[in-house]
Write a protein that holds these residues in place. Sequence first.
Motif, PDB file in Angstrom:
ATOM      1  N   LEU A 246       0.826  -1.219   0.000  1.00 50.71           N
ATOM      2  CA  LEU A 246       0.000   0.000   0.000  1.00 50.71           C
ATOM      3  C   LEU A 246       0.857   1.264   0.000  1.00 50.71           C
ATOM      4  CD1 LEU A 246      -2.933  -0.910   2.419  1.00 50.71           C
ATOM      5  CD2 LEU A 246      -2.957  -0.816  -0.066  1.00 50.71           C
ATOM      6  N   LEU A 247       2.131   1.123   0.378  1.00 51.88           N
ATOM      7  CA  LEU A 247       3.018   2.296   0.406  1.00 51.88           C
ATOM      8  C   LEU A 247       3.956   2.346  -0.801  1.00 51.88           C
ATOM      9  CD1 LEU A 247       3.882   2.531   4.214  1.00 51.88           C
ATOM     10  CD2 LEU A 247       1.966   3.524   2.951  1.00 51.88           C
ATOM     11  N   ALA A 248       3.797   1.385  -1.704  1.00 52.74           N
ATOM     12  CA  ALA A 248       4.638   1.383  -2.910  1.00 52.74           C
ATOM     13  C   ALA A 248       3.980   2.256  -3.982  1.00 52.74           C
ATOM     14  CB  ALA A 248       4.824  -0.049  -3.395  1.00 52.74           C
ATOM     15  N   VAL A 249       3.894   3.539  -3.692  1.00 49.19           N
ATOM     16  CA  VAL A 249       3.244   4.507  -4.600  1.00 49.19           C
ATOM     17  C   VAL A 249       4.190   5.695  -4.761  1.00 49.19           C
ATOM     18  CG1 VAL A 249       0.885   3.847  -3.954  1.00 49.19           C
ATOM     19  CG2 VAL A 249       2.049   5.623  -2.645  1.00 49.19           C
ATOM     20  N   PRO A 250       4.014   6.474  -5.823  1.00 42.47           N
ATOM     21  CA  PRO A 250       4.943   7.596  -6.023  1.00 42.47           C
ATOM     22  C   PRO A 250       4.908   8.610  -4.877  1.00 42.47           C
ATOM     23  CG  PRO A 250       3.631   7.187  -8.004  1.00 42.47           C
ATOM     24  CD  PRO A 250       3.084   6.294  -6.939  1.00 42.47           C
ATOM     25  N   ASP A 251       3.726   8.986  -4.413  1.00 39.88           N
ATOM     26  CA  ASP A 251       3.649   9.983  -3.337  1.00 39.88           C
ATOM     27  C   ASP A 251       3.258   9.302  -2.016  1.00 39.88           C
ATOM     28  OD1 ASP A 251       3.382  12.194  -1.742  1.00 39.88           O
ATOM     29  OD2 ASP A 251       2.205  13.350  -3.184  1.00 39.88           O
ATOM     30  N   ARG A 252       4.282   8.755  -1.361  1.00 43.32           N
ATOM     31  CA  ARG A 252       4.050   7.963  -0.139  1.00 43.32           C
ATOM     32  C   ARG A 252       3.471   8.809   0.982  1.00 43.32           C
ATOM     33  NH1 ARG A 252       7.288   6.037   3.802  1.00 43.32           N
ATOM     34  NH2 ARG A 252       8.873   7.483   3.107  1.00 43.32           N
ATOM     35  N   ALA A 253       3.991  10.047   1.112  1.00 42.85           N
ATOM     36  CA  ALA A 253       3.532  10.920   2.201  1.00 42.85           C
ATOM     37  C   ALA A 253       2.032  11.188   2.066  1.00 42.85           C
ATOM     38  CB  ALA A 253       4.312  12.227   2.175  1.00 42.85           C
ATOM     39  N   ARG A 254       1.613  11.472   0.850  1.00 39.07           N
ATOM     40  CA  ARG A 254       0.199  11.769   0.631  1.00 39.07           C
ATOM     41  C   ARG A 254      -0.674  10.528   0.884  1.00 39.07           C
ATOM     42  NH1 ARG A 254      -2.580  14.696  -4.498  1.00 39.07           N
ATOM     43  NH2 ARG A 254      -4.680  14.361  -3.733  1.00 39.07           N
ATOM     44  N   GLN A 255      -0.172   9.395   0.422  1.00 36.54           N
ATOM     45  CA  GLN A 255      -0.900   8.131   0.624  1.00 36.54           C
ATOM     46  C   GLN A 255      -1.087   7.867   2.122  1.00 36.54           C
ATOM     47  OE1 GLN A 255      -2.495   5.961  -1.109  1.00 36.54           O
ATOM     48  NE2 GLN A 255      -1.865   3.845  -0.749  1.00 36.54           N
ATOM     49  N   ILE A 256      -0.011   8.074   2.895  1.00 31.71           N
ATOM     50  CA  ILE A 256      -0.078   7.847   4.343  1.00 31.71           C
ATOM     51  C   ILE A 256      -1.096   8.801   4.970  1.00 31.71           C
ATOM     52  CG2 ILE A 256       1.252   8.138   6.508  1.00 31.71           C
ATOM     53  CD1 ILE A 256       3.659   6.895   4.974  1.00 31.71           C
ATOM     54  N   GLU A 257      -1.018  10.065   4.600  1.00 32.73           N
ATOM     55  CA  GLU A 257      -1.949  11.048   5.174  1.00 32.73           C
ATOM     56  C   GLU A 257      -3.400  10.699   4.849  1.00 32.73           C
ATOM     57  OE1 GLU A 257      -0.304  14.800   3.909  1.00 32.73           O
ATOM     58  OE2 GLU A 257       1.346  14.530   5.328  1.00 32.73           O
ATOM     59  N   GLU A 258      -3.637  10.285   3.604  1.00 33.84           N
ATOM     60  CA  GLU A 258      -5.020   9.975   3.201  1.00 33.84           C
ATOM     61  C   GLU A 258      -5.539   8.710   3.879  1.00 33.84           C
ATOM     62  OE1 GLU A 258      -5.179  10.062  -1.071  1.00 33.84           O
ATOM     63  OE2 GLU A 258      -5.174  12.259  -1.079  1.00 33.84           O
ATOM     64  N   LEU A 259      -4.696   7.684   3.924  1.00 36.97           N
ATOM     65  CA  LEU A 259      -5.129   6.441   4.579  1.00 36.97           C
ATOM     66  C   LEU A 259      -5.382   6.681   6.066  1.00 36.97           C
ATOM     67  CD1 LEU A 259      -2.790   3.662   3.074  1.00 36.97           C
ATOM     68  CD2 LEU A 259      -5.245   3.889   2.741  1.00 36.97           C
ATOM     69  N   LEU A 260      -4.482   7.457   6.682  1.00 35.39           N
ATOM     70  CA  LEU A 260      -4.634   7.752   8.117  1.00 35.39           C
ATOM     71  C   LEU A 260      -5.950   8.470   8.383  1.00 35.39           C
ATOM     72  CD1 LEU A 260      -1.265   9.072   9.580  1.00 35.39           C
ATOM     73  CD2 LEU A 260      -2.688   7.248  10.517  1.00 35.39           C
ATOM     74  N   LYS A 261      -6.227   9.459   7.564  1.00 28.36           N
ATOM     75  CA  LYS A 261      -7.448  10.256   7.751  1.00 28.36           C
ATOM     76  C   LYS A 261      -8.685   9.360   7.638  1.00 28.36           C
ATOM     77  CE  LYS A 261      -9.285  14.561   6.089  1.00 28.36           C
ATOM     78  NZ  LYS A 261      -9.307  15.378   4.892  1.00 28.36           N
ATOM     79  N   PHE A 262      -8.656   8.493   6.657  1.00 24.16           N
ATOM     80  CA  PHE A 262      -9.801   7.601   6.452  1.00 24.16           C
ATOM     81  C   PHE A 262      -9.939   6.601   7.607  1.00 24.16           C
ATOM     82  CE2 PHE A 262     -11.538   3.576   4.839  1.00 24.16           C
ATOM     83  CZ  PHE A 262     -12.767   4.008   4.381  1.00 24.16           C
ATOM     84  N   ARG A 263      -8.787   6.105   8.067  1.00 30.92           N
ATOM     85  CA  ARG A 263      -8.838   5.011   9.053  1.00 30.92           C
ATOM     86  C   ARG A 263      -8.974   5.463  10.502  1.00 30.92           C
ATOM     87  NH1 ARG A 263      -4.276   0.710   7.047  1.00 30.92           N
ATOM     88  NH2 ARG A 263      -5.238   0.159   5.064  1.00 30.92           N
ATOM     89  N   GLU A 264      -8.612   6.702  10.777  1.00 27.40           N
ATOM     90  CA  GLU A 264      -8.606   7.162  12.180  1.00 27.40           C
ATOM     91  C   GLU A 264      -9.887   6.798  12.950  1.00 27.40           C
ATOM     92  OE1 GLU A 264      -5.187  10.323  12.651  1.00 27.40           O
ATOM     93  OE2 GLU A 264      -7.156  11.209  12.248  1.00 27.40           O
ATOM     94  N   PRO A 265     -11.071   7.100  12.392  1.00 33.03           N
ATOM     95  CA  PRO A 265     -12.281   6.750  13.143  1.00 33.03           C
ATOM     96  C   PRO A 265     -12.423   5.254  13.395  1.00 33.03           C
ATOM     97  CG  PRO A 265     -12.836   7.819  11.030  1.00 33.03           C
ATOM     98  CD  PRO A 265     -11.356   7.823  11.156  1.00 33.03           C
ATOM     99  N   PHE A 266     -11.920   4.439  12.471  1.00 29.48           N
ATOM    100  CA  PHE A 266     -11.991   2.984  12.663  1.00 29.48           C
ATOM    101  C   PHE A 266     -11.114   2.565  13.845  1.00 29.48           C
ATOM    102  CE2 PHE A 266     -13.194   3.567   8.282  1.00 29.48           C
ATOM    103  CZ  PHE A 266     -14.092   2.554   7.997  1.00 29.48           C
ATOM    104  N   TYR A 267      -9.905   3.136  13.911  1.00 28.10           N
ATOM    105  CA  TYR A 267      -9.007   2.794  15.024  1.00 28.10           C
ATOM    106  C   TYR A 267      -9.620   3.236  16.355  1.00 28.10           C
ATOM    107  CZ  TYR A 267      -5.304   1.892  11.568  1.00 28.10           C
ATOM    108  OH  TYR A 267      -4.564   1.393  10.531  1.00 28.10           O
ATOM    109  N   GLU A 268     -10.150   4.461  16.356  1.00 27.83           N
ATOM    110  CA  GLU A 268     -10.706   5.000  17.608  1.00 27.83           C
ATOM    111  C   GLU A 268     -11.887   4.160  18.091  1.00 27.83           C
ATOM    112  OE1 GLU A 268     -11.362   9.173  16.937  1.00 27.83           O
ATOM    113  OE2 GLU A 268      -9.202   9.510  16.801  1.00 27.83           O
ATOM    114  N   ARG A 269     -12.711   3.762  17.154  1.00 27.07           N
ATOM    115  CA  ARG A 269     -13.904   2.985  17.490  1.00 27.07           C
ATOM    116  C   ARG A 269     -13.524   1.594  18.009  1.00 27.07           C
ATOM    117  NH1 ARG A 269     -16.698   2.463  12.222  1.00 27.07           N
ATOM    118  NH2 ARG A 269     -16.414   4.699  12.071  1.00 27.07           N
ATOM    119  N   SER A 270     -12.424   1.066  17.521  1.00 30.72           N
ATOM    120  CA  SER A 270     -12.073  -0.326  17.849  1.00 30.72           C
ATOM    121  C   SER A 270     -11.294  -0.463  19.155  1.00 30.72           C
ATOM    122  CB  SER A 270     -11.201  -0.923  16.734  1.00 30.72           C
ATOM    123  OG  SER A 270     -11.820  -0.763  15.485  1.00 30.72           O
ATOM    124  N   ALA A 271     -10.588   0.602  19.559  1.00 27.03           N
ATOM    125  CA  ALA A 271      -9.604   0.461  20.641  1.00 27.03           C
ATOM    126  C   ALA A 271     -10.199   0.551  22.042  1.00 27.03           C
ATOM    127  CB  ALA A 271      -8.539   1.539  20.489  1.00 27.03           C
TER     128      ALA A 271
END
Length: 173
Positions: free
Chosen positions: A121-146
Amino acid sequence: MKTSIALIGFMGTGKTVVGKLLAGKLGKEFLELDAIIEKKAGKSIPEIFRQDGEIGFRELEIEATGEVAIKKNTVIACGGGIVLNKINIDRLRKECVIVCLTASPQVIIKRTSGDTDERPLLAVPDRARQIEELLKFREPFYERSADIMINTSRISADSVVERIMEKLKENES
Ligand code: S3P
């Protein structure tokens, strides 16, 4: 009482390193979900993504989670996307206290910089952007699960383990 601990959180938050240390301290068995998936599939995570796509990987992840979730006295380091399928968290919750490790995007970008071969999932040209976007999308999932959340950005793996152990004690009482 729950006797297992599931470590969840984004890639690069330290689940494997912390999981091994924590399992050692608590005298529990350490299991890494990605390693179990690779063994079952007979191929590496990048190969699974290449040949079967992310959907194929998620199916294997659901199957492997079902198998480990019933085990007692284990510390399970889960893959970063475990939260994407609710069934995984529902299954883990039965035997495990769910501990989510977090880190800032900057720290994650740094920590994962040498690992793009292992993390499709991190083998993309713009890794920083990919990380930021995935994090933003996933944050509520992590918070809800923990049950417990620990920010690992500025502390050593040993300190993370200490904090988890303190929180587990608080949770028990
Ligand atoms: C993934 C994280 C990886 C691995 C797979 C997908 C994700 O595990 O399961 O590449 O979706 O975040 P780590 O979090 O251990 O890198």
